[in-house]
Motif scaffolding. Sequence first.
Motif, PDB file in Angstrom:
ATOM      1  N   VAL A 128       0.770  -1.130   0.042  1.00 30.14           N
ATOM      2  CA  VAL A 128       0.019   0.082  -0.112  1.00 30.14           C
ATOM      3  C   VAL A 128       0.899   1.233  -0.062  1.00 30.14           C
ATOM      4  CG1 VAL A 128      -1.595   1.327   1.358  1.00 30.14           C
ATOM      5  CG2 VAL A 128      -2.047  -1.215   1.252  1.00 30.14           C
ATOM      6  N   SER A 129       0.535   2.125  -0.895  1.00 31.05           N
ATOM      7  CA  SER A 129       1.226   3.513  -0.923  1.00 31.05           C
ATOM      8  C   SER A 129       0.354   4.514  -1.138  1.00 31.05           C
ATOM      9  CB  SER A 129       2.181   3.617  -2.291  1.00 31.05           C
ATOM     10  OG  SER A 129       1.397   3.426  -3.269  1.00 31.05           O
ATOM     11  N   GLU A 130       0.702   5.644  -0.441  1.00 34.54           N
ATOM     12  CA  GLU A 130      -0.308   6.955  -0.537  1.00 34.54           C
ATOM     13  C   GLU A 130       0.092   7.993  -1.570  1.00 34.54           C
ATOM     14  OE1 GLU A 130      -0.423  10.641   2.713  1.00 34.54           O
ATOM     15  OE2 GLU A 130      -1.020   8.586   3.410  1.00 34.54           O
ATOM     16  N   ILE A 131      -0.954   8.313  -2.456  1.00 41.14           N
ATOM     17  CA  ILE A 131      -0.618   9.153  -3.366  1.00 41.14           C
ATOM     18  C   ILE A 131      -1.690  10.079  -3.579  1.00 41.14           C
ATOM     19  CG2 ILE A 131       0.711   7.224  -4.945  1.00 41.14           C
ATOM     20  CD1 ILE A 131      -2.110   7.187  -6.645  1.00 41.14           C
ATOM     21  N   ASP A 132      -1.498  11.242  -4.175  1.00 47.23           N
ATOM     22  CA  ASP A 132      -2.689  12.267  -4.468  1.00 47.23           C
ATOM     23  C   ASP A 132      -3.067  12.232  -5.798  1.00 47.23           C
ATOM     24  OD1 ASP A 132      -2.258  13.613  -1.801  1.00 47.23           O
ATOM     25  OD2 ASP A 132      -0.515  14.546  -2.514  1.00 47.23           O
ATOM     26  N   VAL A 133      -4.341  12.084  -5.953  1.00 43.79           N
ATOM     27  CA  VAL A 133      -5.107  12.254  -7.150  1.00 43.79           C
ATOM     28  C   VAL A 133      -5.890  13.228  -7.228  1.00 43.79           C
ATOM     29  CG1 VAL A 133      -5.106   9.479  -7.139  1.00 43.79           C
ATOM     30  CG2 VAL A 133      -6.992  10.776  -6.257  1.00 43.79           C
ATOM     31  N   VAL A 134      -6.076  13.744  -8.684  1.00 40.61           N
ATOM     32  CA  VAL A 134      -6.910  14.758  -9.182  1.00 40.61           C
ATOM     33  C   VAL A 134      -8.199  14.373  -9.682  1.00 40.61           C
ATOM     34  CG1 VAL A 134      -7.047  17.056 -10.694  1.00 40.61           C
ATOM     35  CG2 VAL A 134      -4.827  15.978  -9.657  1.00 40.61           C
ATOM     36  N   GLY A 135      -9.134  14.978  -9.145  1.00 38.05           N
ATOM     37  CA  GLY A 135     -10.687  14.594  -9.332  1.00 38.05           C
ATOM     38  C   GLY A 135     -11.073  15.289 -10.579  1.00 38.05           C
ATOM     39  N   GLY A 136     -12.204  15.194 -11.051  1.00 42.80           N
ATOM     40  CA  GLY A 136     -13.027  15.455 -12.157  1.00 42.80           C
ATOM     41  C   GLY A 136     -13.014  17.123 -12.047  1.00 42.80           C
ATOM     42  N   ALA A 137     -13.207  17.417 -10.768  1.00 41.46           N
ATOM     43  CA  ALA A 137     -13.584  19.123 -10.546  1.00 41.46           C
ATOM     44  C   ALA A 137     -12.066  19.641  -9.950  1.00 41.46           C
ATOM     45  CB  ALA A 137     -14.601  19.159  -9.662  1.00 41.46           C
ATOM     46  N   GLU A 138     -10.881  19.051 -10.547  1.00 39.06           N
ATOM     47  CA  GLU A 138      -9.516  19.360 -10.214  1.00 39.06           C
ATOM     48  C   GLU A 138      -9.493  19.523  -8.769  1.00 39.06           C
ATOM     49  OE1 GLU A 138      -7.489  20.212 -12.410  1.00 39.06           O
ATOM     50  OE2 GLU A 138      -9.141  19.337 -13.913  1.00 39.06           O
ATOM     51  N   SER A 139     -10.417  18.668  -8.044  1.00 38.95           N
ATOM     52  CA  SER A 139      -9.792  18.704  -6.376  1.00 38.95           C
ATOM     53  C   SER A 139      -8.864  17.476  -6.289  1.00 38.95           C
ATOM     54  CB  SER A 139     -11.197  18.141  -5.973  1.00 38.95           C
ATOM     55  OG  SER A 139     -11.728  16.937  -6.206  1.00 38.95           O
ATOM     56  N   VAL A 140      -8.129  17.604  -5.234  1.00 35.75           N
ATOM     57  CA  VAL A 140      -7.185  16.859  -4.933  1.00 35.75           C
ATOM     58  C   VAL A 140      -7.160  16.004  -3.624  1.00 35.75           C
ATOM     59  CG1 VAL A 140      -4.548  16.431  -4.195  1.00 35.75           C
ATOM     60  CG2 VAL A 140      -5.284  18.252  -5.847  1.00 35.75           C
ATOM     61  N   ARG A 141      -7.399  14.693  -3.922  1.00 32.90           N
ATOM     62  CA  ARG A 141      -7.747  13.873  -2.792  1.00 32.90           C
ATOM     63  C   ARG A 141      -6.468  12.852  -2.518  1.00 32.90           C
ATOM     64  NH1 ARG A 141     -13.382  10.682  -2.692  1.00 32.90           N
ATOM     65  NH2 ARG A 141     -13.854  12.668  -1.457  1.00 32.90           N
ATOM     66  N   THR A 142      -6.197  12.527  -1.264  1.00 32.90           N
ATOM     67  CA  THR A 142      -5.231  11.706  -0.932  1.00 32.90           C
ATOM     68  C   THR A 142      -5.846  10.309  -0.875  1.00 32.90           C
ATOM     69  OG1 THR A 142      -3.809  13.329   0.109  1.00 32.90           O
ATOM     70  CG2 THR A 142      -3.159  11.101   0.699  1.00 32.90           C
ATOM     71  N   VAL A 143      -5.246   9.150  -1.556  1.00 28.01           N
ATOM     72  CA  VAL A 143      -5.710   7.743  -1.398  1.00 28.01           C
ATOM     73  C   VAL A 143      -4.549   6.792  -1.005  1.00 28.01           C
ATOM     74  CG1 VAL A 143      -7.510   8.250  -3.003  1.00 28.01           C
ATOM     75  CG2 VAL A 143      -5.758   7.402  -3.963  1.00 28.01           C
ATOM     76  N   ASP A 144      -4.952   5.768  -0.598  1.00 31.58           N
ATOM     77  CA  ASP A 144      -3.952   4.357  -0.545  1.00 31.58           C
ATOM     78  C   ASP A 144      -4.182   3.606  -1.573  1.00 31.58           C
ATOM     79  OD1 ASP A 144      -3.287   5.653   2.092  1.00 31.58           O
ATOM     80  OD2 ASP A 144      -4.601   4.603   3.197  1.00 31.58           O
ATOM     81  N   MET A 145      -3.270   3.199  -2.492  1.00 35.34           N
ATOM     82  CA  MET A 145      -3.274   2.734  -3.530  1.00 35.34           C
ATOM     83  C   MET A 145      -2.298   1.292  -3.181  1.00 35.34           C
ATOM     84  SD  MET A 145      -2.032   3.955  -7.402  1.00 35.34           S
ATOM     85  CE  MET A 145      -0.244   3.448  -6.957  1.00 35.34           C
ATOM     86  N   GLN A 146      -3.104   0.205  -3.806  1.00 33.70           N
ATOM     87  CA  GLN A 146      -2.123  -1.179  -3.978  1.00 33.70           C
ATOM     88  C   GLN A 146      -2.254  -1.646  -5.343  1.00 33.70           C
ATOM     89  OE1 GLN A 146      -3.128  -4.213  -0.850  1.00 33.70           O
ATOM     90  NE2 GLN A 146      -1.312  -5.041  -1.408  1.00 33.70           N
ATOM     91  N   VAL A 147      -1.483  -1.977  -5.963  1.00 32.89           N
ATOM     92  CA  VAL A 147      -1.411  -2.581  -7.539  1.00 32.89           C
ATOM     93  C   VAL A 147      -1.313  -4.106  -7.385  1.00 32.89           C
ATOM     94  CG1 VAL A 147      -0.299  -2.483  -9.674  1.00 32.89           C
ATOM     95  CG2 VAL A 147      -0.571  -0.222  -8.520  1.00 32.89           C
ATOM     96  N   THR A 148      -2.031  -4.860  -8.261  1.00 33.78           N
ATOM     97  CA  THR A 148      -1.703  -6.107  -8.286  1.00 33.78           C
ATOM     98  C   THR A 148      -1.921  -6.606  -9.780  1.00 33.78           C
ATOM     99  OG1 THR A 148      -2.966  -6.484  -6.081  1.00 33.78           O
ATOM    100  CG2 THR A 148      -2.654  -8.758  -7.415  1.00 33.78           C
TER     101      THR A 148
END
Length: 339
Positions: A64-84
């Motif tokens: 699990v890593s923590e990244i910032d993503v940009v939403g449709g309204a240019e809002s930034v949200r921090t999410v936990d991401m895991q790639v499989t």
Amino acid sequence: MIAPAIPGGETLRAFASAAGAGVLVVDDTGTVLLSNEVAQVLLDRTGEELVGAVLGFPLTPSGVSEIDVVGGAESVRTVDMQVTATNWENERAYVIALTDAGLRKRAVRRLADSEERFRAVFEQSPIGLAVLDDESRFARVNNALCRMFGYTRSELERRTLGDIVGSDSLPADEKLAQELSDGQGTGYDLERSFVTKAGETRWARFITSVMSGSADGHPQVIASVQDVTERQETDARMIRLALHDELTGLANRTLAMDRLQLAQARADRNGAFVGLLFLDLDGFKAVNDSLGHAVGDALLMETARRLRSVLRPSDTAARLGGDEFVVCCEDLGSDAVEA
């Protein structure tokens, strides 16, 4: 709503639909093939906007890593991401699981706040508190318990409950503690003697309950310990006063009658005789009238002392009142003359 880009991947669709986290399936180029509703909410985009989009997420399978993503309204949200890594229609693909990092952080803060409140109550409580592990060892103690037992915190946390409680009650306490650690009980409320570091025997009320969710997965027991020595001593004094003459310390009429009934019952079973002696002090009133009640009391106490000195432990001497005494001697044998 599940929005697939190409037919197939029924297993992944079912997984994404049921998942509580956001799920994206992307191909080798990072193009979104599938998104679930949670992912759409987290990324603030519709399924149609996500499918076919290249979001630029790193596609290296990892923890699990923590990244910032940009939403449709240019809002930034921090999410936990895991790639499989996975397969989609026989092609290499990746499942990206997304969760709101803010929720995790708030949960961590709530847990930390809860732990801080527990620590404050635990440490500041005037009642002794302890957390016992599954071997009845003191895993955590507060200052009140240290003062009660006379040990420092480090000394106490190297000991078990069995090192503290009186040896007469140890087997029962170990059995109860084992039942708690095995998950067979919910707690108990008992009064037990304990021995302080200085060697003094005192009494305490132990109230315990099982506390789940320890870090190692084993059940722990939280115990509150309240010193009840003074109450125990008061109770013992009250019982003694109820059954003994306050001046002489001999049994009173109530206890004497009880002992006599028990002696008669045993005599009926074994055929042995019971002796009963009544006596009073000649001239006792004259002593009281001429020399005073203090001297009369001293005479009664000396009479009691002399009676105790010549009786067997199994015999009972009692003061019925005034200068009247009775002595009950049981198990005098079956020969009437000898008795």
